[in-house]
Design an enzyme around this catalytic site. Structure first.
Site, PDB file in Angstrom:
ATOM      1  N   LYS A  22       0.834  -1.216   0.000  1.00  0.00           N
ATOM      2  CA  LYS A  22       0.000   0.000   0.000  1.00  0.00           C
ATOM      3  C   LYS A  22       0.863   1.258   0.000  1.00  0.00           C
ATOM      4  O   LYS A  22       0.665   2.158  -0.804  1.00  0.00           O
ATOM      5  CB  LYS A  22      -0.900   0.018   1.240  1.00  0.00           C
ATOM      6  CG  LYS A  22      -1.569   1.361   1.475  1.00  0.00           C
ATOM      7  CD  LYS A  22      -2.362   1.399   2.765  1.00  0.00           C
ATOM      8  CE  LYS A  22      -1.650   1.927   3.957  1.00  0.00           C
ATOM      9  NZ  LYS A  22      -1.665   3.374   4.200  1.00  0.00           N
ATOM     10  N   ASN A  23       1.825   1.326   0.916  1.00  0.00           N
ATOM     11  CA  ASN A  23       2.550   2.591   1.075  1.00  0.00           C
ATOM     12  C   ASN A  23       3.546   2.856  -0.054  1.00  0.00           C
ATOM     13  O   ASN A  23       4.001   3.992  -0.209  1.00  0.00           O
ATOM     14  CB  ASN A  23       3.205   2.657   2.459  1.00  0.00           C
ATOM     15  CG  ASN A  23       2.163   2.861   3.549  1.00  0.00           C
ATOM     16  OD1 ASN A  23       1.028   3.262   3.264  1.00  0.00           O
ATOM     17  ND2 ASN A  23       2.511   2.553   4.791  1.00  0.00           N
ATOM     18  N   CYS A 117      -5.085   8.064   8.915  1.00  0.00           N
ATOM     19  CA  CYS A 117      -5.351   7.553  10.261  1.00  0.00           C
ATOM     20  C   CYS A 117      -5.002   8.599  11.306  1.00  0.00           C
ATOM     21  O   CYS A 117      -4.013   9.327  11.164  1.00  0.00           O
ATOM     22  CB  CYS A 117      -4.522   6.304  10.515  1.00  0.00           C
ATOM     23  SG  CYS A 117      -5.078   4.877   9.591  1.00  0.00           S
ATOM     24  N   ARG A 122       0.485  14.884  13.014  1.00  0.00           N
ATOM     25  CA  ARG A 122       1.184  14.395  11.812  1.00  0.00           C
ATOM     26  C   ARG A 122       1.671  15.602  11.014  1.00  0.00           C
ATOM     27  O   ARG A 122       1.146  15.920   9.946  1.00  0.00           O
ATOM     28  CB  ARG A 122       0.272  13.479  10.977  1.00  0.00           C
ATOM     29  CG  ARG A 122      -0.141  12.230  11.730  1.00  0.00           C
ATOM     30  CD  ARG A 122      -0.889  11.231  10.875  1.00  0.00           C
ATOM     31  NE  ARG A 122      -0.024  10.480   9.985  1.00  0.00           N
ATOM     32  CZ  ARG A 122      -0.411   9.429   9.264  1.00  0.00           C
ATOM     33  NH1 ARG A 122      -1.652   9.013   9.322  1.00  0.00           N
ATOM     34  NH2 ARG A 122       0.429   8.801   8.467  1.00  0.00           N
ATOM     35  N   PRO A 123       2.691  16.305  11.539  1.00  0.00           N
ATOM     36  CA  PRO A 123       3.166  17.520  10.858  1.00  0.00           C
ATOM     37  C   PRO A 123       3.794  17.201   9.501  1.00  0.00           C
ATOM     38  O   PRO A 123       4.217  16.063   9.263  1.00  0.00           O
ATOM     39  CB  PRO A 123       4.224  18.069  11.819  1.00  0.00           C
ATOM     40  CG  PRO A 123       4.651  16.923  12.662  1.00  0.00           C
ATOM     41  CD  PRO A 123       3.500  15.963  12.719  1.00  0.00           C
ATOM     42  N   ILE A 124       3.847  18.214   8.632  1.00  0.00           N
ATOM     43  CA  ILE A 124       4.522  18.021   7.336  1.00  0.00           C
ATOM     44  C   ILE A 124       5.630  19.068   7.158  1.00  0.00           C
ATOM     45  O   ILE A 124       5.989  19.431   6.049  1.00  0.00           O
ATOM     46  CB  ILE A 124       3.529  18.034   6.145  1.00  0.00           C
ATOM     47  CG1 ILE A 124       2.710  19.335   6.126  1.00  0.00           C
ATOM     48  CG2 ILE A 124       2.621  16.836   6.165  1.00  0.00           C
ATOM     49  CD1 ILE A 124       2.040  19.573   4.782  1.00  0.00           C
ATOM     50  N   GLN A 126       8.782  18.856   7.538  1.00  0.00           N
ATOM     51  CA  GLN A 126       9.996  18.394   6.843  1.00  0.00           C
ATOM     52  C   GLN A 126       9.791  18.339   5.323  1.00  0.00           C
ATOM     53  O   GLN A 126      10.730  18.538   4.562  1.00  0.00           O
ATOM     54  CB  GLN A 126      10.443  17.022   7.369  1.00  0.00           C
ATOM     55  CG  GLN A 126      10.815  17.029   8.844  1.00  0.00           C
ATOM     56  CD  GLN A 126      11.905  18.037   9.167  1.00  0.00           C
ATOM     57  OE1 GLN A 126      12.983  18.004   8.593  1.00  0.00           O
ATOM     58  NE2 GLN A 126      11.608  18.961  10.069  1.00  0.00           N
ATOM     59  N   ASP A 306       3.697   0.104  12.149  1.00  0.00           N
ATOM     60  CA  ASP A 306       2.476  -0.393  11.503  1.00  0.00           C
ATOM     61  C   ASP A 306       2.178  -1.855  11.842  1.00  0.00           C
ATOM     62  O   ASP A 306       1.159  -2.401  11.399  1.00  0.00           O
ATOM     63  CB  ASP A 306       2.571  -0.209   9.973  1.00  0.00           C
ATOM     64  CG  ASP A 306       2.547   1.262   9.587  1.00  0.00           C
ATOM     65  OD1 ASP A 306       2.185   2.098  10.435  1.00  0.00           O
ATOM     66  OD2 ASP A 306       2.918   1.588   8.440  1.00  0.00           O
ATOM     67  N   ILE A 328       7.152   6.279  17.215  1.00  0.00           N
ATOM     68  CA  ILE A 328       6.848   7.051  16.005  1.00  0.00           C
ATOM     69  C   ILE A 328       5.600   7.923  16.198  1.00  0.00           C
ATOM     70  O   ILE A 328       5.637   9.119  15.924  1.00  0.00           O
ATOM     71  CB  ILE A 328       6.622   6.116  14.781  1.00  0.00           C
ATOM     72  CG1 ILE A 328       7.747   5.070  14.656  1.00  0.00           C
ATOM     73  CG2 ILE A 328       6.447   6.932  13.495  1.00  0.00           C
ATOM     74  CD1 ILE A 328       9.088   5.586  14.241  1.00  0.00           C
ATOM     75  N   ARG A 398      -9.151   0.497   3.617  1.00  0.00           N
ATOM     76  CA  ARG A 398      -8.184   1.422   3.037  1.00  0.00           C
ATOM     77  C   ARG A 398      -6.871   0.717   2.705  1.00  0.00           C
ATOM     78  O   ARG A 398      -6.159   1.128   1.795  1.00  0.00           O
ATOM     79  CB  ARG A 398      -7.872   2.553   4.033  1.00  0.00           C
ATOM     80  CG  ARG A 398      -8.926   3.633   4.086  1.00  0.00           C
ATOM     81  CD  ARG A 398      -8.433   4.801   4.917  1.00  0.00           C
ATOM     82  NE  ARG A 398      -7.006   4.924   4.762  1.00  0.00           N
ATOM     83  CZ  ARG A 398      -6.142   5.060   5.763  1.00  0.00           C
ATOM     84  NH1 ARG A 398      -6.557   5.129   6.996  1.00  0.00           N
ATOM     85  NH2 ARG A 398      -4.849   5.150   5.524  1.00  0.00           N
TER      86      ARG A 398
END
Ligand code: EPU
Length: 419
Positions: A22-23, A117, A122-124, A126, A306, A328, A398
């Site tokens: 998936k990822n 999820c 969940r910052p972005i 970076q 995960d 994480i 999903r």
């Protein structure tokens, strides 16, 4: 509303074939936006995240042809807009990859704030730091991310945290940039290598993926014309491995890369499971109550976050008290409340949880709080005595294709019911 009804306990036995990751898939599909040509992607999992991803590509002007359940052809020669539909992009996390790819190909993009999820913050930052280092101007006001660049020029970016998403996104934005980009302190997950392999197959020049320093020499154009097959899903394979241990079963898990599974294999052996490694398949079996263990989740090659909830099911049934430290995500222990409804004795405090092992779990109505929590509850329901009802299936759909059929094929008494 749909629910899964599981009657246990059942030791899971037989063979299961692992799908594409998936990822990796949700990054490779946006990466096709970089290609001024046509390419075919095989071994795509047939899951809702992939379907949404395809809808976003179509909304941007790409033409998608389905070649069956696991293969699509993408024609990205004509990108018609740089505004991605906000409702679709805010539905899932990986929509942020559209930013890197479109910045590189079109010089601008607007997307909704990525969803996905709820695992805590969940910052972005970076991702943005990387885009800005290449010369983009990024704005994140009013729930929309817009990024623009007259020209992207290679630079060296040191990632302050090891981030899968930021590593891939900066890699995407650098593919067509002028000069060389270096990503230092890069994430090393198998899907990062897979995205780099895909892009290189299409004409990119990316070196070092899979190490903590990735070097991207910008090229003028990606022309496509090739077919690429997505890497097997490490997390799906690990889910079935842990299902074999939790249910005291015996599974041959086919179409996986066992090298990607080493941290899981090591923990399974530590808790008393047996593992036979055949390189592209792996047999996992367990005929005893699992032993206690300590787990700390870490970026690859450490134990993956995960698989933390699925491992939590094993430890809730172990002999003795186990601990899990989640390094994480801030809030990945929501599933422990659900397992406690089934008779588990878990105390979660912040980023740690203590599992006082019980001999048995008992069926109960439970709610999937996120994708991997959902997988854990299916495993728990299969191991538990009595009837378990799992709700909130949209999370599970999903990321896992035909989950109930695949569990049924290895012996689980599981059915999906619409209410
Ligand atoms: N982080 C930052 N700033 C950033 C990006 C990340 O501080 O700009 C932090 C995060 O808050 C987190 C850590 O860095 O603490 C790692 O986050 P990462 O960016 O690696 O996560 P992600 O890319 O958002 C992907 C997977 C997740 C998986 C994580 C970790 C996708 C679409 N999602 O998320 O998968 O848990 O990597 O391996 O690839 C799942 O499949 O169930 C899932 C949640």
């Amino acid at each position: 509303m749909e629910k899964l009804v599981i009657k246990g306990p059942t030791p899971l036995k037989g063979e299961v074939v692992i799908n594409g990751a998936k990822n990796a898939a949700v990054a490779i599909l946006p990466a096709t936006l970089l290609i001024d040509g046509i390419c075919t992607i095989d071994n795509l999992p047939n899951i809702s995240d992939v379907n949404i991803c395809c809808q976003i590509l179509e909304a941007l002007g790409a033409k998608i042809t389905r070649n069956g359940k696991h293969s699509i052809t993408v024609d990205s020669r004509n990108i018609t807009t740089t505004k991605a539909p906000l409702d679709l992009t805010s539905k899932f996390r990986a929509s942020y990859y559209v930013i890197g790819a479109m910045l590189s190909r079109m010089g601008e993009i607007e997307v909704g704030m990525p969803g996905g999820c709820k695992l805590g913050a969940r910052p972005i930052d970076q991702h943005i730091k990387g885009f800005e280092a290449l010369g983009a101007v990024v704005d994140t006001g009013k729930g929309v991310i817009s990024a623009k660049a007259d020209e992207l020029v290679g630079n060296t970016i040191y990632m302050d945290v090891v981030s899968v998403g930021a590593t891939i996104n900066v890699m995407l934005s650098a593919v067509l940039a002028k000069g060389t980009t270096v990503i230092d302190n890069a994430a090393k997950e198998p899907h990062i290598v897979d995205v780099a392999n895909f892009l290189n197959t299409m004409g990119a020049d990316i070196r070092g993926a899979g190490t903590d320093m990735i070097k991207i020499n910008g090229v003028e154009k990606l022309s496509g014309g090739a077919t690429y097959s997505v890497v097997p899903d490490q997390i799906e394979a690990g889910t079935f491995m842990l299902a074999a241990v939790a249910t005291k079963g015996d599974l041959l898990i086919k179409n996986c890369i066992t090298k990607h599974l080493e941290s899981i294999t090591a923990k399974i052996i530590e808790v008393g499971g047996q593992v036979e490694d055949f390189g592209d398949s792996i047999r996992v079996y367990c005929d005893q109550r699992p032993k206690k263990a300590s787990i700390k989740t870490l970026p690859y090659p450490g134990f993956p976050t995960d698989l933390q909830p699925q491992m939590g099911v094993v430890l809730s049934l172990a002999d003795g008290t186990s601990t899990i430290n989640e390094s994480i995500w801030e809030s990945r222990f929501q599933y422990t409340d659900e397992l406690n409804k089934m008779g588990a004795k878990i105390t979660a405090q912040g980023k740690s949880a203590f599992f006082e092992g019980v001999e048995k779990l008992y069926g109960a109505p439970v709610y999937s709080t996120d994708l991997r929590a959902g997988a854990a509850l299916i495993i728990a329901g299969t191991a538990a005595e009595g009837i378990t009802e799992v709700y909130n299936l949209e999370h599970i759909d999903r990321g896992y294709e035909d989950i109930e059929e695949r569990f049924r094929s290895i012996g689980a008494d599981i059915k999906r019911i619409s209410e």
